[in-house]
Design a protein around this motif. Structure first.
Motif, PDB file in Angstrom:
ATOM      1  N   LEU A  49       0.721  -1.203   0.239  1.00  0.00           N
ATOM      2  CA  LEU A  49       0.250  -0.050  -0.011  1.00  0.00           C
ATOM      3  C   LEU A  49       0.756   1.144  -0.111  1.00  0.00           C
ATOM      4  O   LEU A  49       0.475   2.375  -0.513  1.00  0.00           O
ATOM      5  CB  LEU A  49      -0.869  -0.043   1.303  1.00  0.00           C
ATOM      6  CG  LEU A  49      -2.068  -1.048   1.370  1.00  0.00           C
ATOM      7  CD1 LEU A  49      -2.820  -0.875   2.528  1.00  0.00           C
ATOM      8  CD2 LEU A  49      -3.239  -0.196   0.287  1.00  0.00           C
ATOM      9  N   TYR A  50       2.096   1.325   0.527  1.00  0.00           N
ATOM     10  CA  TYR A  50       2.944   2.367   0.933  1.00  0.00           C
ATOM     11  C   TYR A  50       4.345   2.426   0.535  1.00  0.00           C
ATOM     12  O   TYR A  50       4.960   3.304   0.576  1.00  0.00           O
ATOM     13  CB  TYR A  50       2.404   2.965   2.109  1.00  0.00           C
ATOM     14  CG  TYR A  50       2.584   1.858   3.200  1.00  0.00           C
ATOM     15  CD1 TYR A  50       3.721   1.388   3.705  1.00  0.00           C
ATOM     16  CD2 TYR A  50       1.462   1.364   3.819  1.00  0.00           C
ATOM     17  CE1 TYR A  50       3.951   0.267   4.590  1.00  0.00           C
ATOM     18  CE2 TYR A  50       1.510   0.648   4.810  1.00  0.00           C
ATOM     19  CZ  TYR A  50       2.692  -0.204   5.342  1.00  0.00           C
ATOM     20  OH  TYR A  50       2.460  -0.954   6.022  1.00  0.00           O
ATOM     21  N   LEU A 245      10.097  -1.390   4.615  1.00  0.00           N
ATOM     22  CA  LEU A 245       8.700  -1.382   4.766  1.00  0.00           C
ATOM     23  C   LEU A 245       7.953  -2.724   4.035  1.00  0.00           C
ATOM     24  O   LEU A 245       7.069  -3.269   4.678  1.00  0.00           O
ATOM     25  CB  LEU A 245       8.078  -0.153   4.326  1.00  0.00           C
ATOM     26  CG  LEU A 245       8.244   1.007   4.834  1.00  0.00           C
ATOM     27  CD1 LEU A 245       7.357   2.245   4.171  1.00  0.00           C
ATOM     28  CD2 LEU A 245       7.966   0.982   6.753  1.00  0.00           C
ATOM     29  N   ALA A 246       9.114  -3.201   3.097  1.00  0.00           N
ATOM     30  CA  ALA A 246       8.760  -4.517   2.529  1.00  0.00           C
ATOM     31  C   ALA A 246       8.805  -5.514   3.451  1.00  0.00           C
ATOM     32  O   ALA A 246       8.242  -6.535   2.936  1.00  0.00           O
ATOM     33  CB  ALA A 246       9.609  -4.559   1.149  1.00  0.00           C
ATOM     34  N   PRO A 298       0.998   4.243  -6.369  1.00  0.00           N
ATOM     35  CA  PRO A 298       1.024   2.868  -7.607  1.00  0.00           C
ATOM     36  C   PRO A 298       0.574   2.083  -7.112  1.00  0.00           C
ATOM     37  O   PRO A 298       0.088   1.215  -8.055  1.00  0.00           O
ATOM     38  CB  PRO A 298       2.680   2.818  -7.379  1.00  0.00           C
ATOM     39  CG  PRO A 298       3.058   3.376  -6.054  1.00  0.00           C
ATOM     40  CD  PRO A 298       2.298   4.453  -5.785  1.00  0.00           C
ATOM     41  N   PHE A 299       0.115   1.646  -5.991  1.00  0.00           N
ATOM     42  CA  PHE A 299      -0.749   0.505  -5.451  1.00  0.00           C
ATOM     43  C   PHE A 299      -2.302   0.742  -6.227  1.00  0.00           C
ATOM     44  O   PHE A 299      -2.623  -0.475  -6.875  1.00  0.00           O
ATOM     45  CB  PHE A 299      -0.920   0.198  -3.959  1.00  0.00           C
ATOM     46  CG  PHE A 299      -1.889  -0.813  -3.480  1.00  0.00           C
ATOM     47  CD1 PHE A 299      -1.328  -1.907  -3.395  1.00  0.00           C
ATOM     48  CD2 PHE A 299      -3.154  -0.652  -3.141  1.00  0.00           C
ATOM     49  CE1 PHE A 299      -1.993  -3.104  -3.026  1.00  0.00           C
ATOM     50  CE2 PHE A 299      -4.123  -1.728  -2.766  1.00  0.00           C
ATOM     51  CZ  PHE A 299      -3.456  -2.960  -2.545  1.00  0.00           C
ATOM     52  N   TYR A 300      -2.936   1.613  -5.804  1.00  0.00           N
ATOM     53  CA  TYR A 300      -4.333   1.769  -6.487  1.00  0.00           C
ATOM     54  C   TYR A 300      -4.351   2.001  -7.900  1.00  0.00           C
ATOM     55  O   TYR A 300      -5.243   1.810  -8.565  1.00  0.00           O
ATOM     56  CB  TYR A 300      -4.688   3.090  -5.575  1.00  0.00           C
ATOM     57  CG  TYR A 300      -5.366   2.527  -4.127  1.00  0.00           C
ATOM     58  CD1 TYR A 300      -6.423   1.835  -4.239  1.00  0.00           C
ATOM     59  CD2 TYR A 300      -4.796   3.140  -3.061  1.00  0.00           C
ATOM     60  CE1 TYR A 300      -6.816   1.325  -2.873  1.00  0.00           C
ATOM     61  CE2 TYR A 300      -5.224   2.513  -1.825  1.00  0.00           C
ATOM     62  CZ  TYR A 300      -6.338   1.745  -1.626  1.00  0.00           C
ATOM     63  OH  TYR A 300      -6.649   1.329  -0.510  1.00  0.00           O
ATOM     64  N   TYR A 301      -3.274   2.642  -8.408  1.00  0.00           N
ATOM     65  CA  TYR A 301      -3.231   2.958  -9.762  1.00  0.00           C
ATOM     66  C   TYR A 301      -3.197   1.697 -10.717  1.00  0.00           C
ATOM     67  O   TYR A 301      -3.216   1.572 -11.942  1.00  0.00           O
ATOM     68  CB  TYR A 301      -2.294   4.182 -10.316  1.00  0.00           C
ATOM     69  CG  TYR A 301      -2.938   5.454 -10.139  1.00  0.00           C
ATOM     70  CD1 TYR A 301      -4.085   5.819 -10.337  1.00  0.00           C
ATOM     71  CD2 TYR A 301      -2.077   6.411  -9.305  1.00  0.00           C
ATOM     72  CE1 TYR A 301      -4.547   7.174 -10.346  1.00  0.00           C
ATOM     73  CE2 TYR A 301      -2.620   7.582  -8.703  1.00  0.00           C
ATOM     74  CZ  TYR A 301      -3.928   7.969  -9.605  1.00  0.00           C
ATOM     75  OH  TYR A 301      -4.594   9.204  -9.085  1.00  0.00           O
ATOM     76  N   LEU A 302      -2.575   0.634  -9.952  1.00  0.00           N
ATOM     77  CA  LEU A 302      -2.597  -0.631 -10.811  1.00  0.00           C
ATOM     78  C   LEU A 302      -3.715  -1.181 -11.456  1.00  0.00           C
ATOM     79  O   LEU A 302      -4.090  -1.818 -12.174  1.00  0.00           O
ATOM     80  CB  LEU A 302      -1.782  -1.869  -9.885  1.00  0.00           C
ATOM     81  CG  LEU A 302      -0.615  -1.872  -9.721  1.00  0.00           C
ATOM     82  CD1 LEU A 302       0.022  -2.771  -8.629  1.00  0.00           C
ATOM     83  CD2 LEU A 302       0.326  -2.170 -11.092  1.00  0.00           C
ATOM     84  N   PHE A 378      -0.111  12.820  12.747  1.00  0.00           N
ATOM     85  CA  PHE A 378       0.663  12.705  11.386  1.00  0.00           C
ATOM     86  C   PHE A 378      -0.482  12.868  10.361  1.00  0.00           C
ATOM     87  O   PHE A 378       0.135  13.176   9.236  1.00  0.00           O
ATOM     88  CB  PHE A 378       1.310  11.274  11.601  1.00  0.00           C
ATOM     89  CG  PHE A 378       2.229  11.157  12.484  1.00  0.00           C
ATOM     90  CD1 PHE A 378       3.644  11.628  12.069  1.00  0.00           C
ATOM     91  CD2 PHE A 378       2.246  10.762  13.549  1.00  0.00           C
ATOM     92  CE1 PHE A 378       4.685  11.488  12.858  1.00  0.00           C
ATOM     93  CE2 PHE A 378       3.381  10.822  14.724  1.00  0.00           C
ATOM     94  CZ  PHE A 378       4.444  11.093  13.827  1.00  0.00           C
ATOM     95  N   GLN A 379      -1.629  12.554  10.249  1.00  0.00           N
ATOM     96  CA  GLN A 379      -2.549  12.915   9.308  1.00  0.00           C
ATOM     97  C   GLN A 379      -2.418  12.067   8.032  1.00  0.00           C
ATOM     98  O   GLN A 379      -3.434  11.668   7.257  1.00  0.00           O
ATOM     99  CB  GLN A 379      -2.451  14.421   8.761  1.00  0.00           C
ATOM    100  CG  GLN A 379      -2.913  15.473   9.764  1.00  0.00           C
ATOM    101  CD  GLN A 379      -4.343  15.415  10.040  1.00  0.00           C
ATOM    102  OE1 GLN A 379      -4.992  15.475   9.251  1.00  0.00           O
ATOM    103  NE2 GLN A 379      -4.689  15.209  11.326  1.00  0.00           N
ATOM    104  N   ARG A 380      -1.108  11.667   7.451  1.00  0.00           N
ATOM    105  CA  ARG A 380      -1.074  10.948   6.486  1.00  0.00           C
ATOM    106  C   ARG A 380      -0.113   9.640   6.553  1.00  0.00           C
ATOM    107  O   ARG A 380       0.692   9.577   7.656  1.00  0.00           O
ATOM    108  CB  ARG A 380      -0.336  11.620   5.281  1.00  0.00           C
ATOM    109  CG  ARG A 380      -1.328  12.906   4.674  1.00  0.00           C
ATOM    110  CD  ARG A 380      -0.489  13.415   3.519  1.00  0.00           C
ATOM    111  NE  ARG A 380      -0.378  12.508   2.266  1.00  0.00           N
ATOM    112  CZ  ARG A 380       0.281  12.518   1.509  1.00  0.00           C
ATOM    113  NH1 ARG A 380       1.084  13.766   1.471  1.00  0.00           N
ATOM    114  NH2 ARG A 380       0.611  11.657   0.317  1.00  0.00           N
ATOM    115  N   SER A 381      -0.369   8.579   5.970  1.00  0.00           N
ATOM    116  CA  SER A 381       0.201   7.332   6.349  1.00  0.00           C
ATOM    117  C   SER A 381       1.886   7.663   5.943  1.00  0.00           C
ATOM    118  O   SER A 381       2.643   7.046   6.343  1.00  0.00           O
ATOM    119  CB  SER A 381      -0.094   6.289   5.261  1.00  0.00           C
ATOM    120  OG  SER A 381       0.028   6.295   3.878  1.00  0.00           O
ATOM    121  N   SER A 382       2.104   8.419   4.756  1.00  0.00           N
ATOM    122  CA  SER A 382       3.488   8.726   4.497  1.00  0.00           C
ATOM    123  C   SER A 382       4.093   9.460   5.548  1.00  0.00           C
ATOM    124  O   SER A 382       5.365   9.344   5.576  1.00  0.00           O
ATOM    125  CB  SER A 382       3.684   9.557   3.212  1.00  0.00           C
ATOM    126  OG  SER A 382       2.953  10.840   3.288  1.00  0.00           O
TER     127      SER A 382
END
Length: 642
Positions: A49-50, A245-246, A298-302, A378-382
């Motif tokens: 996801l990230y 993260l992988a 890139p995960f969702y745009y796949l 933090f508001q965002r996962s990144s």
């Protein structure tokens, strides 16, 4: 984790069994493998996801060109091979404590091997406890980053929904923690199938992208990672902070071993999870090289346009499952820590008789508050992934030190055999940790602060309990001497009195106070000590030991494993060497409740004494922890200096 029934049938069957028994065994392994997919691999499974996005658009972004894309894919793939497959699946999972895994189980195993080396044991225990503290930090971050990473797909597909991502994430998290008290035995049956659908989905999407650019398969060669570091060493090193993260969640393979056994976890990883992750990362790489604008996600745009919302739903379900597994894991680790003496007694509720689930309210609500705060800040996962890597890499590095002790002391490997393997693991884990330390200003300080606070509390409780036992032992009277003198100085009354004692010798303070103030003794006096062994389970034949002192005085020791429920009444009713059998309606339990007084005695700093006293005051009642009947308990207080 704790949602799964412990199954003893996963060990390898001996050769020569009938074919139908082998088929039944293989079917059982496959069934457990599906269950493991839902519990063990939720964390590492949601990394796509990230992980790629944050590598090229995170705090230390890489250029989006073939050199760096191929290099990162190669690095991720070989990290999964070396760290997950070789280190955890192949080697560390062999270091089980009678089938159980995890840092605390490994500590208990190593303590037995280093019993004569007290200094070495102390360092090993401290490392294992710090790894446990980092696990709690990971337990706070994983639900936040997983759920937020999935729900952010809303903003990817509909940018106008960006402002509702954080509120939706908070609602999901609150709901997730609120259902813990009711147990998740029923929905847990769906975890494996749902995660199977998730891994199948990301595999198909990855293949569809690879087909359009098959040359990306070459990125699996290790020379691309080496080439990237030679050509761009600084940025390659910094990018390791995101590439790690992988492999987040690799330590869960070992921690959850007791619930599934080695074969099912290995099957899950090698047959389902590793291929799916590899294919999806390759698909994302091919997409980014074809369309750099897809870097937003890139995960969702796949996904093709018609499958975008179904993918969002599947990914969100996978993220919730990953969070549920981590929460359940925090409950299991806390139960182990309580039994091994690193955490005060806490209220533990069993939410399912068949699934063996537990619920610890204090841990649940503390985690919920911490996760909500992280999401709000933090508001965002990144932003959260900067905090994510340090806890994971720190725990993995500590596992290397524990593994070194196992290889040398337990398995008797020679240095020439162990050194090359350990060197490979240390080099990779130290590099990953060093890369993540550069993210301390961006949020990496969060797990470090959390870990240090929890480590301080765990070690303070363990040290304080040891000092209490030590001081009480100095003032104790041998039970045999007391039995002879007390018999003639107090009236005997009908029934059985059980005096709970943490020390293995001497007279508990509750017994001294009882005869001093009440001047009576019951017909049968039992001094009871609960002993938590360095093994997960104790056989019923070794549950109890009895020592008789005359005048109907007995010392009983009940032995439990660190994963067992300490049900004292049930265990006492099985004791047959203590006169008549125990009748709970004729038995009274006397408990000592100590009040600590601050003192300048050597042992602990004054601030740690006050911290320990606060933890002692807020510990759960021994009555509830030992499952004592509420109407048969008497508490007698005393004061103690440490």
């Amino acid at each position: 984790m704790s949602d799964i029934v412990r199954d003893e049938t996963v060990s390898t069957l001996p050769a020569g069994l009938p074919a139908d028994q082998h088929r039944a065994h293989e079917k059982n392994v496959l069934k457990l493998a599906v269950g493991a997919i839902g519990v063990v691999f939720g964390d590492i499974g949601t990394s796509p996801l990230y992980a790629m996005r944050d590598t090229f658009a995170g705090h230390h972004p890489l250029p989006l060109d073939e050199l760096h894309v191929f290099g990162i894919i190669s690095l991720m793939f070989w990290s999964m091979i070396i760290i997950v497959t070789v280190k955890y699946v192949t080697i560390i999972m062999r270091a089980d404590n009678r089938g159980e895994g995890g840092s605390l189980a490994l500590i208990a195993l190593i303590q037995g091997a280093l019993r004569k080396d007290k200094r070495g044991t102390r360092y090993v225990v401290l490392m294992g406890v710090f790894a446990t503290a980092l696990f709690y930090g990971d337990s706070m971050i994983t639900p936040a980053v997983s759920v937020m990473g999935a729900i952010e797909g809303l903003a990817v597909y509909s940018p106008g929904l960006k402002d509702v991502v954080v509120p939706i994430v908070m609602v999901i998290i609150v709901g997730l923690f609120f259902i813990q008290s009711r147990g998740t035995a029923r929905v847990a049956r769906l975890f494996g199938p749902v995660m199977l659908v998730y891994f199948a989905t990301i595999s198909v999407l990855g293949i569809a992208s690879i087909v359009r650019m098959p040359e990306v398969l070459a990125a699996l060669s290790p020379h691309y990672a080496i080439t990237m570091f030679i050509a761009d060493p600084l940025r390659g090193f910094l990018a390791m902070g995101a590439a790690v993260l992988a492999v987040t969640g690799a330590e869960a393979l070992y921690a959850d071993m007791g619930h599934f056994g080695r074969p099912p976890i290995r099957v899950s990883w090698l047959v389902f999870v590793l291929p799916a992750l590899t294919i999806n990362y390759l698909g994302q790489a091919a997409l980014l090289l074809r369309n750099p604008a897809a870097l937003e996600s890139p995960f969702y745009y796949l996904a093709p346009q018609w499958f975008q919302w179904p993918l969002l739903l599947i990914a969100s379900m996978a993220a919730v499952i990953a969070s549920q597994a981590v929460i359940s894991g925090a409950f299991s680790v806390t139960q182990q820590a309580i039994q091994l003496g690193f955490v005060p007694r806490m209220t533990i509720k069993h939410t399912s008789e068949t699934a063996g689930q537990i619920f610890i309210p204090v841990v649940n609500w503390a985690l919920m508050i911490a996760v909500l705060v992280l999401v709000a800040v933090f508001q965002r996962s990144s932003n959260l992934t900067a905090a994510y890597g340090i806890a994971v890499t720190g725990a993995m590095l500590i596992d290397n030190f524990l593994l070194a002790v196992v290889l040398r002391k337990l398995w008797n490997w020679s240095w020439w055999k162990a050194a090359p393997l350990l060197t490979l693991f240390f080099v990779l884990d130290i590099a990953y940790l060093a890369a993540n330390l550069t993210k301390i200003p961006d949020g990496g300080w969060v797990p470090l602060v959390m870990g240090l606070i929890i480590f301080t509390m765990l070690t303070t409780w363990n040290r304080g309990r040891a000092l209490m036992r030590q001081n009480m032992a100095v003032e104790s009277i041998p039970l045999g001497v007391f039995a002879k003198s007390a018999h003639n100085s107090a009236a005997r009354v009908p029934g059985t009195a059980v005096f709970m004692a943490s020390a293995h010798a001497g007279v508990p303070s509750a017994l001294l106070h009882n005869i001093k103030h009440n001047k009576v003794l019951h017909e049968r006096v039992v001094v009871l000590t609960v002993v938590i062994e360095d093994v997960p389970y104790v056989a019923d034949t070794h549950r109890s030991s009895v020592e008789q002192f005359g005048e109907s005085f007995y010392r009983v020791k009940l032995h439990f494993g660190f994963l067992e429920e300490t049900d004292v009444p049930r265990a006492l009713m099985e004791v047959r060497m203590c006169g008549e059998t125990f009748d709970m309606m004729q038995t009274s339990f006397f408990l000592s409740r100590q009040t600590l007084l601050s003192a300048d005695k050597p042992g602990m700093a004054l601030w740690r004494e006050k911290l320990f006293a606060w933890m002692l005051r807020n510990a759960a009642s021994a009555m509830e922890f030992f499952r004592l009947p509420t109407n048969r308990v008497v508490e007698l207080g005393s004061q103690l200096k440490i």
